[in-house]
Each structure stands twice: as C-alpha cells, then as structure tokens.
Design a protein around this motif. Structure first.
Motif, PDB file in Angstrom:
ATOM      1  N   VAL A   1     -12.103   5.815  12.631  1.00 30.55           N
ATOM      2  CA  VAL A   1     -12.061   4.371  12.809  1.00 30.55           C
ATOM      3  C   VAL A   1     -13.469   3.837  12.617  1.00 30.55           C
ATOM      4  CG1 VAL A   1     -11.542   2.502  14.395  1.00 30.55           C
ATOM      5  CG2 VAL A   1     -10.125   4.560  14.407  1.00 30.55           C
ATOM      6  N   LEU A   2     -13.618   2.891  11.703  1.00 36.48           N
ATOM      7  CA  LEU A   2     -14.933   2.320  11.405  1.00 36.48           C
ATOM      8  C   LEU A   2     -15.139   1.063  12.235  1.00 36.48           C
ATOM      9  CD1 LEU A   2     -14.756   2.650   7.538  1.00 36.48           C
ATOM     10  CD2 LEU A   2     -15.812   4.214   9.159  1.00 36.48           C
ATOM     11  N   GLU A   3     -16.308   0.948  12.805  1.00 38.51           N
ATOM     12  CA  GLU A   3     -16.624  -0.211  13.629  1.00 38.51           C
ATOM     13  C   GLU A   3     -17.713  -1.069  13.002  1.00 38.51           C
ATOM     14  OE1 GLU A   3     -17.429   1.122  17.570  1.00 38.51           O
ATOM     15  OE2 GLU A   3     -15.519   2.159  17.744  1.00 38.51           O
ATOM     16  N   GLN A   4     -17.893  -0.931  11.724  1.00 41.15           N
ATOM     17  CA  GLN A   4     -18.907  -1.689  10.997  1.00 41.15           C
ATOM     18  C   GLN A   4     -18.408  -3.117  10.787  1.00 41.15           C
ATOM     19  OE1 GLN A   4     -19.908   0.242   7.367  1.00 41.15           O
ATOM     20  NE2 GLN A   4     -21.229  -1.390   6.659  1.00 41.15           N
ATOM     21  N   PRO A   5     -19.220  -4.128  11.083  1.00 36.91           N
ATOM     22  CA  PRO A   5     -18.773  -5.513  10.899  1.00 36.91           C
ATOM     23  C   PRO A   5     -18.525  -5.858   9.431  1.00 36.91           C
ATOM     24  CG  PRO A   5     -21.052  -5.445  11.690  1.00 36.91           C
ATOM     25  CD  PRO A   5     -20.565  -4.036  11.602  1.00 36.91           C
ATOM     26  N   LEU A   6     -17.528  -6.704   9.215  1.00 34.32           N
ATOM     27  CA  LEU A   6     -17.162  -7.139   7.871  1.00 34.32           C
ATOM     28  C   LEU A   6     -16.632  -8.560   7.949  1.00 34.32           C
ATOM     29  CD1 LEU A   6     -16.354  -6.823   4.872  1.00 34.32           C
ATOM     30  CD2 LEU A   6     -14.252  -5.716   5.668  1.00 34.32           C
ATOM     31  N   ASP A   7     -17.164  -9.449   7.128  1.00 26.43           N
ATOM     32  CA  ASP A   7     -16.692 -10.833   7.043  1.00 26.43           C
ATOM     33  C   ASP A   7     -15.875 -10.969   5.769  1.00 26.43           C
ATOM     34  OD1 ASP A   7     -16.255 -13.542   6.942  1.00 26.43           O
ATOM     35  OD2 ASP A   7     -18.377 -14.107   6.877  1.00 26.43           O
TER      36      ASP A   7
ATOM     37  N   LEU B   1     -11.649   8.218  -0.085  1.00 29.73           N
ATOM     38  CA  LEU B   1     -10.867   7.398   0.849  1.00 29.73           C
ATOM     39  C   LEU B   1      -9.400   7.710   0.626  1.00 29.73           C
ATOM     40  CD1 LEU B   1     -10.825   5.002   2.887  1.00 29.73           C
ATOM     41  CD2 LEU B   1     -10.577   3.514   0.898  1.00 29.73           C
ATOM     42  N   ASP B   2      -8.720   8.171   1.668  1.00 26.95           N
ATOM     43  CA  ASP B   2      -7.310   8.533   1.547  1.00 26.95           C
ATOM     44  C   ASP B   2      -6.384   7.367   1.855  1.00 26.95           C
ATOM     45  OD1 ASP B   2      -7.735  11.276   0.865  1.00 26.95           O
ATOM     46  OD2 ASP B   2      -8.241  11.657   2.950  1.00 26.95           O
ATOM     47  N   VAL B   3      -6.728   6.555   2.854  1.00 28.37           N
ATOM     48  CA  VAL B   3      -5.856   5.462   3.287  1.00 28.37           C
ATOM     49  C   VAL B   3      -6.712   4.243   3.620  1.00 28.37           C
ATOM     50  CG1 VAL B   3      -4.207   4.717   5.043  1.00 28.37           C
ATOM     51  CG2 VAL B   3      -4.160   7.059   4.249  1.00 28.37           C
ATOM     52  N   LEU B   4      -6.247   3.087   3.223  1.00 27.11           N
ATOM     53  CA  LEU B   4      -6.881   1.824   3.591  1.00 27.11           C
ATOM     54  C   LEU B   4      -5.795   0.895   4.101  1.00 27.11           C
ATOM     55  CD1 LEU B   4      -9.346  -0.114   3.594  1.00 27.11           C
ATOM     56  CD2 LEU B   4      -8.652  -0.788   1.275  1.00 27.11           C
ATOM     57  N   ILE B   5      -5.949   0.401   5.317  1.00 29.61           N
ATOM     58  CA  ILE B   5      -4.982  -0.528   5.895  1.00 29.61           C
ATOM     59  C   ILE B   5      -5.651  -1.893   5.991  1.00 29.61           C
ATOM     60  CG2 ILE B   5      -3.592  -1.094   7.915  1.00 29.61           C
ATOM     61  CD1 ILE B   5      -3.506   1.938   8.498  1.00 29.61           C
ATOM     62  N   ASN B   6      -5.094  -2.868   5.279  1.00 33.40           N
ATOM     63  CA  ASN B   6      -5.597  -4.241   5.320  1.00 33.40           C
ATOM     64  C   ASN B   6      -4.697  -5.039   6.252  1.00 33.40           C
ATOM     65  OD1 ASN B   6      -7.704  -3.997   3.400  1.00 33.40           O
ATOM     66  ND2 ASN B   6      -6.199  -4.001   1.772  1.00 33.40           N
ATOM     67  N   ASN B   7      -5.294  -5.693   7.235  1.00 31.14           N
ATOM     68  CA  ASN B   7      -4.540  -6.463   8.204  1.00 31.14           C
ATOM     69  C   ASN B   7      -5.004  -7.918   8.187  1.00 31.14           C
ATOM     70  OD1 ASN B   7      -2.887  -7.145  10.360  1.00 31.14           O
ATOM     71  ND2 ASN B   7      -4.460  -6.637  11.864  1.00 31.14           N
ATOM     72  N   ALA B   8      -4.145  -8.809   7.720  1.00 36.59           N
ATOM     73  CA  ALA B   8      -4.465 -10.237   7.706  1.00 36.59           C
ATOM     74  C   ALA B   8      -4.077 -10.832   9.047  1.00 36.59           C
ATOM     75  CB  ALA B   8      -3.712 -10.929   6.578  1.00 36.59           C
TER      76      ALA B   8
ATOM     77  N   HIS C   1      -9.347  -9.204   1.161  1.00 37.31           N
ATOM     78  CA  HIS C   1      -8.653  -7.911   1.156  1.00 37.31           C
ATOM     79  C   HIS C   1      -8.521  -7.366  -0.267  1.00 37.31           C
ATOM     80  CE1 HIS C   1      -7.169  -9.416   5.094  1.00 37.31           C
ATOM     81  NE2 HIS C   1      -7.340  -8.161   5.419  1.00 37.31           N
ATOM     82  N   PHE C   2      -8.182  -8.244  -1.189  1.00 43.68           N
ATOM     83  CA  PHE C   2      -8.026  -7.829  -2.582  1.00 43.68           C
ATOM     84  C   PHE C   2      -9.339  -7.276  -3.124  1.00 43.68           C
ATOM     85  CE2 PHE C   2      -8.073  -8.560  -7.152  1.00 43.68           C
ATOM     86  CZ  PHE C   2      -6.870  -7.978  -7.540  1.00 43.68           C
ATOM     87  N   LEU C   3     -10.439  -7.983  -2.877  1.00 47.33           N
ATOM     88  CA  LEU C   3     -11.743  -7.527  -3.356  1.00 47.33           C
ATOM     89  C   LEU C   3     -12.140  -6.209  -2.696  1.00 47.33           C
ATOM     90  CD1 LEU C   3     -14.293  -7.999  -5.038  1.00 47.33           C
ATOM     91  CD2 LEU C   3     -15.188  -9.372  -3.137  1.00 47.33           C
ATOM     92  N   LEU C   4     -11.916  -6.089  -1.406  1.00 54.02           N
ATOM     93  CA  LEU C   4     -12.262  -4.848  -0.714  1.00 54.02           C
ATOM     94  C   LEU C   4     -11.497  -3.669  -1.318  1.00 54.02           C
ATOM     95  CD1 LEU C   4     -13.715  -3.330   1.551  1.00 54.02           C
ATOM     96  CD2 LEU C   4     -11.792  -3.906   3.037  1.00 54.02           C
TER      97      LEU C   4
END
Length: 79
Positions: free
Chosen positions: A16-22, A43-50, A72-75
């Motif tokens: 779990v990453l705790e790095q800030p992201l805007d 990177l095996d899995v990326l979960i984007n949560n809006a 999310h799309f750009l990330l």
C-alpha cells in the motif's frame, strides 16, 4: 540471501503506497508515475477509485471530471 526490494512483501501480499497524489493536477500525476516507475519497475495491479464530488475548475477542465476521470486515465497511461 534475501534480495527483495525495500517495501517488497512476500508473494501474494500487497504493498500500500502512502505517497500523496493530486489527481486534479496533470503535473502531480506525471511526477507520481515517474517516481513510482523508478521505485517499482513492475506493476501487477492498479486500482483507481473515483470519489471526489466537488465542483470548480482545474485549468480548462471541471474539477470533478479532471480528478475522477482524466487524472486516473493519465496515471494508468503513464504507468
């Protein structure tokens, strides 16, 4: 000898990453992705949560649209 990277868990365990992201800032998203790629080349899995429900502007775009969709799309694209 254990040659795992720092923060690397045993197989099957999440990191779990705790790095800030805007997500409303393209610059923040690109910097975050660059740092993440350097730290974790695979990177095996990326979960984007809006979840932002705020109106306003972030540059030329609506803040809700940029932070919940464009960011999310750009990330995902950058990773």
């Amino acid at each position: 000898k254990d040659e795992r990277r720092p923060n690397q868990k045993s197989p099957g365990q999440a990191i779990v990453l705790e790095q800030p992201l805007d997500l409303s800032s393209f610059e923040s998203v690109q910097l975050y992705a660059q740092e993440l790629r350097q730290k974790f080349p695979k990177l095996d899995v990326l979960i984007n949560n809006a979840g932002r429900n705020t109106s306003g502007k972030s540059g030329p775009f609506d803040l809700l649209f940029q932070s919940n969709f464009l960011g999310h799309f750009l990330l995902t694209k950058e990773l």
